[in-house]
Write a protein that holds these residues in place. Structure first.
Motif, short mmCIF file in Angstrom:
data_model
loop_
_atom_site.label_atom_id
_atom_site.label_comp_id
_atom_site.label_asym_id
_atom_site.label_seq_id
_atom_site.Cartn_x
_atom_site.Cartn_y
_atom_site.Cartn_z
N ASN A 1 30.20 20.47 42.73
CA ASN A 1 29.52 21.80 42.81
C ASN A 1 29.01 22.65 41.59
OD1 ASN A 1 31.09 25.18 43.87
ND2 ASN A 1 28.96 24.23 44.20
N SER B 1 28.33 17.67 46.20
CA SER B 1 29.22 17.83 46.78
C SER B 1 30.83 17.89 46.36
CB SER B 1 29.53 17.04 48.25
OG SER B 1 28.40 17.04 49.05
N PRO C 1 35.84 24.95 52.55
CA PRO C 1 35.25 25.49 51.34
C PRO C 1 35.66 27.05 51.52
CG PRO C 1 33.41 24.98 52.74
CD PRO C 1 34.76 24.48 53.21
N VAL C 2 36.41 27.73 50.37
CA VAL C 2 36.56 29.20 50.23
C VAL C 2 35.59 29.80 49.14
CG1 VAL C 2 38.40 30.66 49.60
CG2 VAL C 2 38.82 28.72 51.00
N ASP D 1 34.33 18.81 48.12
CA ASP D 1 33.78 18.57 49.71
C ASP D 1 33.19 17.14 49.41
OD1 ASP D 1 32.89 19.14 52.19
OD2 ASP D 1 31.03 19.08 51.42
N THR E 1 30.52 27.76 43.24
CA THR E 1 30.59 28.64 44.38
C THR E 1 31.89 28.25 44.94
OG1 THR E 1 29.13 27.08 45.62
CG2 THR E 1 28.14 28.88 44.52
N GLY E 2 32.75 27.50 44.54
CA GLY E 2 33.99 27.08 45.24
C GLY E 2 34.26 26.11 46.09
N SER E 3 33.08 25.42 46.30
CA SER E 3 32.80 24.36 47.31
C SER E 3 33.33 22.90 46.80
CB SER E 3 31.53 24.32 48.06
OG SER E 3 30.69 23.83 47.09
N PRO F 1 32.97 23.26 58.09
CA PRO F 1 32.42 22.58 59.05
C PRO F 1 33.46 22.38 60.09
CG PRO F 1 31.94 21.51 56.98
CD PRO F 1 32.88 22.63 56.66
N LEU G 1 27.00 25.96 50.93
CA LEU G 1 27.56 26.83 49.93
C LEU G 1 27.26 26.24 48.51
CD1 LEU G 1 29.40 29.12 49.23
CD2 LEU G 1 31.33 27.52 49.71
N VAL H 1 33.97 29.96 53.66
CA VAL H 1 32.44 29.84 53.82
C VAL H 1 31.96 28.73 54.49
CG1 VAL H 1 30.27 29.89 52.69
CG2 VAL H 1 32.02 31.25 51.96
N ALA H 2 31.10 28.79 55.65
CA ALA H 2 30.50 27.73 56.50
C ALA H 2 31.46 26.60 56.62
CB ALA H 2 29.12 27.37 55.75
#
Lengths: 393, 393
Positions: B328, B325, A145-146, A233, A228-230, A157, B360, A154-155
């Motif tokens: 977002n 996930s 994620p960015v 995921d 938030t851009g994630s 994994p 995030l 960001v974080a």
């Protein structure tokens, strides 16, 4: 390249020339909703900036023959796709045609400093071939994620050491040009949308199955990055409450059951437990197995390898079925490193989705493999930076 | 109401007056990007159509005091929300304020003819109160997927007999006004966005937990209906491959484990098996249990009822975690009939999402109950038809 379009009309013209190649002024007039005189003004202004040039005579439409308008042929974009275990770097022209492309195996866990040293060395090699002197912009994809506006992972994994690293700022200094950063699955989706199987599809999902699993979401022609851009995921969506322990600390995540890493682990187990002669021989020969080994064994007819791919396809198909029910896309594209698993994987995914999602959602739903292979990410990266540069500053 | 806006400027003006109430011409100028003279022309044209009126003096801003502009006060919209077991009908003004609202218990499985007879009788009762002589438009929500452009339910799992029924066409004739039809969760999302907890939130999910479970998806302020209108069908997402058999023919669907219907079944089992004195007493008294009975027992401190709600919250929370996930969102709103289960349910959902989704994605993610209760659907239905009527024909 320092010039940027001055208004929305110029943005539309630049993107039209990027996506459709050279146009005569008459053809541009057919595609852009502007009066003839206003269009002429905007084209002339773009010619003055040097972003576009008049080049060759267009086919006559009855009147005086006019020059074709096209993007300046010397513009160069860099596309970088950083995967979990490899780096792709390509140089494109402004129409996003790949002029040179290099690939290098490298573990993303070596960290941003080592990875970007490698990227810069690859850029140097591409420049040395005479493709380009300078770069007008660069797009970078990373497997996590960015925070999109700042271009900062960001974080992530599977990318320890990258959390908060200022990728955009650092590379922009090193390369001497504007840089945009995004999640790799988003860029692969943009690549397939620009030049691959998803051309002309407005709403689709690009499911990237590499070492991990991610998803690019396109809504109304634009990447949906989420609040938030994630967004996308999907590797840690739970598929079985009693499933395997995952590196993220939870249980039964998709990535714990399938993806390049899980497949390699399962193949090694099968080899050691004597369930596959082919995989056992390969393991003995090289000491470790990868998804590519499973793919090769399956192609040679190994029953265990085929079964591992089928089971994996069931797992990811189960998640995709849920996403299809939720999102009702117009197409699902499967891409990433394990597309070498090909039609066995695709058949399992299709079975799950067509069985589990509503008929209304699956009636006209193509589920297909990506067409661009490892160039999807670099073309998408070039498109990302071109979208940025072809917008008013 | 026969007039429609003639262009995009008029559409923006009408929606601004709908969402923000009366404005002076000066205030409209602050909100709409038009020159003073062009704005005056568009407002005058809208005044001529009768869609808006000049009404009362606006507060002075230094110059000559001007009249407030507002939507015609006699405009009336009908909002109809057909649930699995009840019908809500409301009349609103053009600012979507509810002027009258009736509710009636009825099983949607009685079919469209019987249900719409009931709706028309409820409309008659509302008219008889003097609220309105005629209707300018009506929005209708149904608990299943809808082919949106035609307003026709398609293969709705909990609505046998409705597949392909021309709801839009039939009701438009019966009511004598334009009609738009949508899935009920989409309309509830629009209702909470217009007047409830999701005001000013651009991207959010509205998870409707009624007899079944559905989801409204809002992206960039607009409902995402998907390629064929079935987006948000989350009730049949698989949460456990070894789970319960579902009415849809698959196994382990969310709706087989939670929702009003599953909760009532589980409560009856618990009552019969002697696991809850309170539920057993209620079952003996009335012969059947509903989600509302579980809610009442939980409020009175019954441990089994609380446990059933917690377990259900875990199940739906598991699915919501996956959607968070993937998508977002900026907010998750929980609504529908079982929101009476309240904060016990919410606590379980939050635990699952915060535990399972990326930091995030959850860092600033409010997970809240809807504010509008049973008016969310009818307000959303009125907004749906107003969006249609406040667009160029």
């Amino acid at each position: 390249m320092t010039a940027r379009p001055a208004n929305a009309h110029q943005t539309r013209l630049l993107r039209l020339l990027r996506d459709g190649g050279p146009h005569s002024r008459a053809q541009l007039g057919d595609r852009i909703d502007l009066s003839r005189s206003k269009l002429a003004v905007e084209v002339d202004r773009l010619l003055e900036t040097g972003l576009v040039v008049a080049d060759g005579l267009a086919a006559s439409r009855g009147g005086r023959r006019s020059h074709n308008i096209r993007l300046a042929p010397e513009l160069r974009f860099l596309g970088v796709d950083i995967g979990a275990t490899s780096i792709d770097v390509a140089v494109t022209n402004a129409e996003l045609e790949v002029l040179g492309h290099l690939n290098h195996s490298m573990d993303v866990r070596e960290g941003p400093v080592a990875v970007f040293e490698q990227v810069l060395s690859m850029v140097g090699k591409l420049k040395a071939t005479g493709l380009t002197d300078g770069l007008d912009g660069a797009g970078i994809g990373v497997p996590g994620p960015v925070r999109f506006p700042e271009g900062v992972p960001v974080a992530p994994p599977i990318m320890p050491g990258w959390d908060g690293f200022p990728v955009r700022e650092a590379l922009s200094q090193d390369l001497g040009c504007p840089v945009m950063v995004d999640n790799d699955a988003n860029l692969m989706a943009m690549g397939e949308q620009h030049a691959g199987v998803a051309r002309s599809v407005g709403d689709f999902l690009y499911v990237k199955i590499g070492t991990g699993i991610g998803c690019g979401i396109v809504v109304g022609g634009e990447v949906h990055r989420g609040t938030t851009g994630s967004a996308g995921d999907i590797g840690h969506i739970q598929i079985d409450p009693e499933g395997r322990a995952c590196g993220c600390g939870n249980r039964g995540c998709l990535e714990a059951h399938f993806g390049g890493a899980a497949l390699a682990r399962d193949a090694e187990d099968a080899a050691r437990e004597g369930r596959s002669v082919a995989l056992a021989a390969r393991l003995e020969a090289v000491g470790t197995l990868t998804a590519a080994d499973v793919s090769a064994a399956a192609a040679a007819g190994d029953a265990m390898a085929l079964e591992l791919i089928r089971a994996g396809g069931d797992r990811v198909g189960q998640v995709i079925a849920g996403l299809v029910s939720f999102f009702n896309p117009g197409m699902v594209v499967i891409g990433g490193g394990v597309t070498g698993l090909g039609h066995t994987l695709l058949a399992s995914v299709r079975t799950q989705v067509y069985r589990r999602s509503l008929p209304l959602a699956t009636r006209n739903l193509p589920i297909v493999l990506g067409e661009l292979g490892s160039t999807a990410g670099v073309i998408g990266a070039a498109r990302l930076i071109s979208d940025h540069l072809f917008s008013p500053a």
